[in-house]
Each structure stands twice: as structure tokens, then as C-alpha cells.
Design an enzyme around this catalytic site. Structure first.
Site, PDB file in Angstrom:
ATOM      1  N   ASN A 191       0.880  -1.169   0.000  1.00  0.00           N
ATOM      2  CA  ASN A 191       0.000   0.000   0.000  1.00  0.00           C
ATOM      3  C   ASN A 191       0.921   1.224   0.000  1.00  0.00           C
ATOM      4  O   ASN A 191       1.433   1.624   1.036  1.00  0.00           O
ATOM      5  CB  ASN A 191      -0.880  -0.046   1.260  1.00  0.00           C
ATOM      6  CG  ASN A 191      -1.827   1.136   1.348  1.00  0.00           C
ATOM      7  OD1 ASN A 191      -1.851   2.000   0.464  1.00  0.00           O
ATOM      8  ND2 ASN A 191      -2.611   1.176   2.418  1.00  0.00           N
ATOM      9  N   ILE A 217     -11.383   4.278  14.847  1.00  0.00           N
ATOM     10  CA  ILE A 217     -12.362   4.811  15.797  1.00  0.00           C
ATOM     11  C   ILE A 217     -13.486   3.797  16.016  1.00  0.00           C
ATOM     12  O   ILE A 217     -13.903   3.537  17.151  1.00  0.00           O
ATOM     13  CB  ILE A 217     -12.941   6.155  15.269  1.00  0.00           C
ATOM     14  CG1 ILE A 217     -11.825   7.197  15.129  1.00  0.00           C
ATOM     15  CG2 ILE A 217     -14.047   6.669  16.178  1.00  0.00           C
ATOM     16  CD1 ILE A 217     -12.238   8.483  14.413  1.00  0.00           C
ATOM     17  N   GLY A 218     -13.961   3.197  14.943  1.00  0.00           N
ATOM     18  CA  GLY A 218     -15.074   2.252  15.037  1.00  0.00           C
ATOM     19  C   GLY A 218     -14.743   1.030  15.877  1.00  0.00           C
ATOM     20  O   GLY A 218     -15.587   0.507  16.605  1.00  0.00           O
ATOM     21  N   GLU A 248      -8.141  -4.941   5.335  1.00  0.00           N
ATOM     22  CA  GLU A 248      -8.040  -4.678   3.891  1.00  0.00           C
ATOM     23  C   GLU A 248      -6.896  -5.470   3.269  1.00  0.00           C
ATOM     24  O   GLU A 248      -7.000  -5.938   2.131  1.00  0.00           O
ATOM     25  CB  GLU A 248      -7.821  -3.166   3.668  1.00  0.00           C
ATOM     26  CG  GLU A 248      -9.058  -2.361   4.020  1.00  0.00           C
ATOM     27  CD  GLU A 248      -8.746  -1.007   4.628  1.00  0.00           C
ATOM     28  OE1 GLU A 248      -8.056  -0.964   5.682  1.00  0.00           O
ATOM     29  OE2 GLU A 248      -9.188   0.014   4.079  1.00  0.00           O
ATOM     30  N   ARG A 296      -2.714  -2.245  -3.158  1.00  0.00           N
ATOM     31  CA  ARG A 296      -3.895  -1.425  -2.939  1.00  0.00           C
ATOM     32  C   ARG A 296      -3.801  -0.243  -3.901  1.00  0.00           C
ATOM     33  O   ARG A 296      -2.822   0.506  -3.882  1.00  0.00           O
ATOM     34  CB  ARG A 296      -3.899  -0.916  -1.505  1.00  0.00           C
ATOM     35  CG  ARG A 296      -5.109  -0.098  -1.233  1.00  0.00           C
ATOM     36  CD  ARG A 296      -5.111   0.404   0.166  1.00  0.00           C
ATOM     37  NE  ARG A 296      -6.410   0.919   0.486  1.00  0.00           N
ATOM     38  CZ  ARG A 296      -6.773   1.239   1.710  1.00  0.00           C
ATOM     39  NH1 ARG A 296      -5.943   1.061   2.710  1.00  0.00           N
ATOM     40  NH2 ARG A 296      -7.968   1.713   1.938  1.00  0.00           N
ATOM     41  N   HIS A 307     -12.905   3.204   0.306  1.00  0.00           N
ATOM     42  CA  HIS A 307     -12.862   2.222   1.410  1.00  0.00           C
ATOM     43  C   HIS A 307     -13.484   0.885   0.990  1.00  0.00           C
ATOM     44  O   HIS A 307     -13.941   0.106   1.814  1.00  0.00           O
ATOM     45  CB  HIS A 307     -13.590   2.733   2.683  1.00  0.00           C
ATOM     46  CG  HIS A 307     -12.935   3.916   3.314  1.00  0.00           C
ATOM     47  ND1 HIS A 307     -13.633   4.968   3.871  1.00  0.00           N
ATOM     48  CD2 HIS A 307     -11.635   4.224   3.486  1.00  0.00           C
ATOM     49  CE1 HIS A 307     -12.797   5.863   4.343  1.00  0.00           C
ATOM     50  NE2 HIS A 307     -11.567   5.432   4.128  1.00  0.00           N
ATOM     51  N   ASP A 365      -6.602  13.548  15.784  1.00  0.00           N
ATOM     52  CA  ASP A 365      -6.726  12.225  16.401  1.00  0.00           C
ATOM     53  C   ASP A 365      -7.862  12.230  17.421  1.00  0.00           C
ATOM     54  O   ASP A 365      -7.849  13.011  18.379  1.00  0.00           O
ATOM     55  CB  ASP A 365      -5.392  11.851  17.077  1.00  0.00           C
ATOM     56  CG  ASP A 365      -5.357  10.377  17.449  1.00  0.00           C
ATOM     57  OD1 ASP A 365      -6.346   9.880  18.042  1.00  0.00           O
ATOM     58  OD2 ASP A 365      -4.356   9.722  17.139  1.00  0.00           O
ATOM     59  N   ARG A 373     -10.015  16.032   6.716  1.00  0.00           N
ATOM     60  CA  ARG A 373     -10.888  16.365   5.570  1.00  0.00           C
ATOM     61  C   ARG A 373     -12.278  16.725   6.085  1.00  0.00           C
ATOM     62  O   ARG A 373     -12.741  16.127   7.054  1.00  0.00           O
ATOM     63  CB  ARG A 373     -10.973  15.176   4.612  1.00  0.00           C
ATOM     64  CG  ARG A 373      -9.679  14.903   3.878  1.00  0.00           C
ATOM     65  CD  ARG A 373      -9.741  13.579   3.126  1.00  0.00           C
ATOM     66  NE  ARG A 373      -9.069  12.519   3.831  1.00  0.00           N
ATOM     67  CZ  ARG A 373      -9.260  11.211   3.606  1.00  0.00           C
ATOM     68  NH1 ARG A 373     -10.117  10.822   2.694  1.00  0.00           N
ATOM     69  NH2 ARG A 373      -8.598  10.313   4.292  1.00  0.00           N
ATOM     70  N   LEU A 418     -14.770   4.037  10.339  1.00  0.00           N
ATOM     71  CA  LEU A 418     -14.395   5.289  11.003  1.00  0.00           C
ATOM     72  C   LEU A 418     -12.917   5.248  11.389  1.00  0.00           C
ATOM     73  O   LEU A 418     -12.544   4.742  12.447  1.00  0.00           O
ATOM     74  CB  LEU A 418     -15.259   5.500  12.267  1.00  0.00           C
ATOM     75  CG  LEU A 418     -16.778   5.392  12.075  1.00  0.00           C
ATOM     76  CD1 LEU A 418     -17.506   5.548  13.405  1.00  0.00           C
ATOM     77  CD2 LEU A 418     -17.275   6.442  11.069  1.00  0.00           C
ATOM     78  N   GLY A 449      -9.608   8.453   7.720  1.00  0.00           N
ATOM     79  CA  GLY A 449     -10.625   8.697   6.694  1.00  0.00           C
ATOM     80  C   GLY A 449     -11.885   8.001   7.186  1.00  0.00           C
ATOM     81  O   GLY A 449     -11.786   6.971   7.840  1.00  0.00           O
TER      82      GLY A 449
HETATM   83  P1  ADP Z   1      -6.301   4.871   8.770  1.00  0.00           P
HETATM   84  O1  ADP Z   1      -7.647   5.450   8.499  1.00  0.00           O
HETATM   85  O2  ADP Z   1      -5.176   5.849   8.646  1.00  0.00           O
HETATM   86  O3  ADP Z   1      -6.050   3.538   8.094  1.00  0.00           O
HETATM   87  P2  ADP Z   1      -7.146   3.745  11.300  1.00  0.00           P
HETATM   88  O4  ADP Z   1      -8.317   3.061  10.712  1.00  0.00           O
HETATM   89  O5  ADP Z   1      -6.216   2.915  12.109  1.00  0.00           O
HETATM   90  O6  ADP Z   1      -6.240   4.534  10.290  1.00  0.00           O
HETATM   91  O7  ADP Z   1      -7.710   4.931  12.218  1.00  0.00           O
HETATM   92  C1  ADP Z   1      -6.828   5.809  12.843  1.00  0.00           C
HETATM   93  C2  ADP Z   1      -7.605   6.734  13.738  1.00  0.00           C
HETATM   94  O8  ADP Z   1      -8.361   5.976  14.675  1.00  0.00           O
HETATM   95  C3  ADP Z   1      -6.699   7.614  14.579  1.00  0.00           C
HETATM   96  O9  ADP Z   1      -6.414   8.808  13.927  1.00  0.00           O
HETATM   97  C4  ADP Z   1      -7.526   7.862  15.819  1.00  0.00           C
HETATM   98  O10 ADP Z   1      -8.252   9.055  15.623  1.00  0.00           O
HETATM   99  C5  ADP Z   1      -8.520   6.746  15.865  1.00  0.00           C
HETATM  100  N1  ADP Z   1      -8.389   5.873  17.050  1.00  0.00           N
HETATM  101  C6  ADP Z   1      -7.578   4.803  17.194  1.00  0.00           C
HETATM  102  N2  ADP Z   1      -7.748   4.270  18.440  1.00  0.00           N
HETATM  103  C7  ADP Z   1      -8.680   5.020  19.064  1.00  0.00           C
HETATM  104  C8  ADP Z   1      -9.288   5.012  20.369  1.00  0.00           C
HETATM  105  N3  ADP Z   1      -8.985   4.095  21.288  1.00  0.00           N
HETATM  106  N4  ADP Z   1     -10.188   5.967  20.641  1.00  0.00           N
HETATM  107  C9  ADP Z   1     -10.520   6.908  19.738  1.00  0.00           C
HETATM  108  N5  ADP Z   1      -9.992   6.975  18.509  1.00  0.00           N
HETATM  109  C10 ADP Z   1      -9.083   6.056  18.165  1.00  0.00           C
END
Ligand code: ADP
Length: 398
Positions: free
Chosen positions: A9, A329-330, A379, A93, A181, A283, A241, A209, A212
Site C-alpha cells: 500500500n 475509531i469504530g 483490507e 492497494r 474504502h 486524532d 478532511r 471510522l 478517513g
Molecule cells: P487509517 O484510516 O489511517 O487507516 P485507522 O483506521 O487505524 O487509520 O484509524 C486511525 C484513527 O483511529 C486515529 O487517527 C484515531 O483518531 C482513531 N483511534 C484509534 N484508536 C482510538 C481510540 N482508542 N479511541 C478513539 N480513537 C481512536
């Protein structure tokens, strides 16, 4: 001898990779996951094994100044660790497959030409994806490569979901809603029958989440709409974004404020969203830990906008059977999932707070009319699977 697949990637300043081993036809075993970051500034090479143990973590020479040099560094490390292994293929990717690639493809010179023609549609990602394909072709001409697209999974959407309502000549030049995605959503769709069987054949909204962010409406595990459109700027508020913005605002940036195209691009891709609202961080962890009013507003807007889009996709599906949270985040933020489930109470989501707090796979109450789930995305595994299947089908083996 076991087959191996390398998944790449490639971005503007990083090269992320995974090494998979295939002990039998149906399984890909992760051997290493890593990245070379800071390409062009302070390059650093790190990789871990499946159990999270460090395989390498070191600074690289400043001479690793571009993607091609990063690939050389990766190749020399791979030779040291896996020299003599049989590489089935390299899966990439690739952000954009345009209107016609509705699935992964084995790379040929014609495919490379087609992917280059799509560069104007994704100038921040596509050139680096294509450069990595060309660099691998130069170094390992006998190893087959497979391009897997973030847009493909959405290509079966109905015409109304893909439409950008501008004049025909503009649409003919490739302006439509593509969605992104897709590899993440495809992976989630592929594991739904096992992970959440009661909703797998129904109407599901998946929330990817991460830094991106987007939502995808699945009907019988097929994408019928998503919140990202022509570019990865639309829909939900993201780390840097903005998500949906009145296009008149963008006109005002040019005509009213006299900003250049480059300045507007930087604002839209790097300075907006959670970072732009909070002024302190992109973040979610930092924002949730902060008492600053601007940080709270950023979180409030993230939830507000996502909840609004849940409603839009629920309307598209004519109701919802289940919702799924995935990505950074999700998967990890119980407070954001709680707030989103509460905002979706009108749809029939009843949260099980304890299940949510402890990140269990099912986070809705047993009697919830609409179930809610946490399913980690993968992914890279999706790319390894595609690479294996496509090379077997096409009889293209190294
Ligand atoms: P990307 O989208 O770059 O592939 P990820 O899917 O790993 O990355 O998501 C990264 C984001 O997830 C971080 O910027 C952060 O905001 C969020 N994140 C990761 N762990 C947590 C957590 N425990 N609580 C809240 N947000 C989190």
C-alpha cells in the site's frame, strides 16, 4: 513449499506492507506487517509479526528519498527474512479503478496505462500506487502482480447513486460518484455470514471510522450507496478532511478569498475536519481526552454528521437490520460508538452499554430491533485473498 504473497500500500511518504504465507489453499497466515514511513524526510522501517512482536524498528539512511528507494530497502529486508520462499504474487492497494474496473485485475502493461490515465482523478494517491507497481515490475519481472481497487466494490451501485448531476460532457470525462474504502467494506461483507449471520442477508450500514471515514449501505452484502463520492472528501467529517461542504464555499475560497488551487487542495485534504474544527489534533483520542471547547465541538460535529448520514443511508435502504462499526475509531472508541448508537435509537438501535464498553462483537441489547456490531476490518487480507484467487484463476504463477 508454501506460497507467499506480498501486499503493498504505497503512499506519498509511506510504504505499508504485509507478508502472508499460505499453508493451505483456504488460509492466509500473516507473517509480517510493517511500513517505511517518513520517505523523503526521516525514513524509518518498522515491522511486527502476527503476535505483535517487533521484527525490525530502525531509522533508514536519508538516501531512502523516494518510493523506489523504499522498495529497495524493503526488498533487501525481505530477502534476508524469506530468501528462497516462493512468492505467488504481489497485491497492491490502488485507490482508483475508474468506472470500468469492478474487481481486481492482474497487472499488464495495458492495465498500467489505464491506471495512469486515472491519475487526475486521485492525484494524491494514484501516482504512488502506480509507481510501486512499476518498481516491482522492474525488479521482479517474473512475479505476477494484482491491482485491487478501493472503488471496485461500489461499482454495482444503481445509476442514481453514482450520478453527479452536472452536464453530460463533464460526466463523460469521468465525473461520477465512485465511493472509497471498498476493500474494507468488501472484507466486512465477506465475514458477515460468520460474524453476524442474522443480518448478513439484510440491510446493513457499515461505518468505516478511521482517519478517513465513510458509511456504506449494504443490501445482501452488496454496496448500494456510500458517503464518499467523486473523491475521498465527501460525506463524514474526517481527521483532516471536511466531509460534505456546500460547493459554494469552495467557489468562495477561489473567487472571494483568491486562494490558489494548491492552497484549496491543502485546506481540503490536510487542514480541515477534526483538525480544522479543534485547532489542536486530527486524532479522536486527543479530542476525547480534551476539555477544550473547540475539541468538544469537533467531536460533536463528527457524531452529528455521521448520525445524519446514517439517516440518509437508512432511507436509501428503506430501513436497517444492523449496523457495523470498523476501523480505528469504530473498533476502539466505545464513547463514539455509544453516541452514534444513541443517535440511531430512532432507527431501532438499543445499545448494550457493557458490551460496548468491553468491545464485544455484538454491542446491541438482545431485544434490540436493529443489532449493532464491532467487526475489525482487514483490507490487506482482502488483497492477499484476491491476489491468490486471481492468479490461480488466470493461471498466472511465478
Ligand atoms: P487509517 O484510516 O489511517 O487507516 P485507522 O483506521 O487505524 O487509520 O484509524 C486511525 C484513527 O483511529 C486515529 O487517527 C484515531 O483518531 C482513531 N483511534 C484509534 N484508536 C482510538 C481510540 N482508542 N479511541 C478513539 N480513537 C481512536
Amino acid at each position: 513449499m508454501d506460497d507467499y504473497a506480498l501486499v503493498l500500500n504505497a503512499g506519498s511518504s509511506s510504504l505499508k506492507f504485509c507478508v502472508y504465507r499460505r499453508p493451505d489453499e483456504s488460509r492466509w497466515q500473516l507473517e509480517a506487517r510493517g511500513q517505511i514511513e517518513g520517505i523523503g524526510t526521516t525514513p524509518r522501517f518498522s515491522a511486527k509479526n502476527d503476535a505483535g512482536g517487533t521484527l525490525i524498528d530502525e531509522r533508514l539512511d536519508q538516501a531512502v528519498a523516494d518510493g523506489s528507494a523504499a522498495l529497495d530497502a524493503l526488498a533487501s529486508w525481505l530477502r534476508g527474512c524469506y530468501g528462497g520462499a516462493h512468492i505467488l504474487g504481489v497485491g497492491h492497494r490502488v485507490v482508483h479503478g475508474g468506472p470500468s474496473y469492478s474487481g481486481p485485475v492482474v497487472v499488464t502493461p495495458e492495465v498500467i496505462t489505464a491506471l495512469k490515465a486515472l491519475q487526475p482523478l486521485a492525484p494524491l494517491h494514484q501516482p504512488y500506487n502506480v509507481a510501486a507497481i512499476e518498481a516491482v515490475a522492474e525488479r521482479l519481472p517474473s512475479v505476477p502482480q494484482v491491482a485491487c481497487f478501493d472503488t471496485s466494490f461500489h461499482r454495482q451501485q444503481p445509476a442514481v447513486a453514482e450520478l453527479v448531476p452536472l452536464p453530460q460532457a463533464i460526466r463523460d470525462a469521468g465525473v461520477q460518484r465512485y465511493g472509497f474504502h471498498g476493500l474494507s467494506y468488501e472484507y466486512i461483507a465477506s465475514v458477515l455470514p460468520e460474524a453476524a449471520p442474522e443480518i448478513a442477508d439484510g440491510r446493513v450500514i457499515v461505518a468505516h471510522l478511521g482517519s478517513g471515514a465513510s458509511l456504506c449501505a449494504l443490501w445482501c452484502r452488496r454496496s448500494v450507496d456510500s458517503t464518499l463520492g467523486f473523491t475521498a472528501l465527501d460525506g463524514l467529517c474526517m481527521g483532516t478532511r471536511p466531509g460534505s461542504v456546500d460547493p459554494g464555499v469552495i467557489l468562495h475560497l477561489f473567487q472571494g478569498l483568491g486562494l490558489s488551487a494548491k492552497e484549496v487542495e491543502t485546506i481540503l485534504y490536510k487542514q480541515s475536519g477534526l483538525l480544522g474544527i479543534s485547532g489542536v489534533s486530527n486524532d479522536m483520542r486527543d479530542l476525547l481526552a480534551s476539555d477544550a471547547p473547540a475539541a468538544r465541538l469537533a467531536v460533536d460535529y463528527f457524531v452529528y454528521q455521521a448520525a445524519k448520514q446514517f439517516g440518509a443511508l437508512a432511507a436509501v435502504l428503506g430501513g436497517v437490520d444492523g449496523i457495523v462499526f470498523t476501523a480505528g475509531i469504530g473498533e476502539h472508541s466505545a464513547p463514539i460508538r455509544r453516541r452514534l448508537c444513541e443517535a440511531c435509537a430512532w432507527l431501532g438501535v438499543r445499545l448494550d452499554k457493557e458490551a460496548n464498553r468491553t468491545h464485544r462483537p455484538r454491542i446491541s441489547a438482545p431485544d434490540s430491533p436493529v443489532s449493532a456490531w464491532v467487526i475489525p476490518t482487514n483490507e490487506e487480507l482482502m488483497i492477499a485473498r484476491h491476489t491468490g484467487v486471481l492468479l490461480e484463476i488466470s493461471g498466472t504463477r511465478a
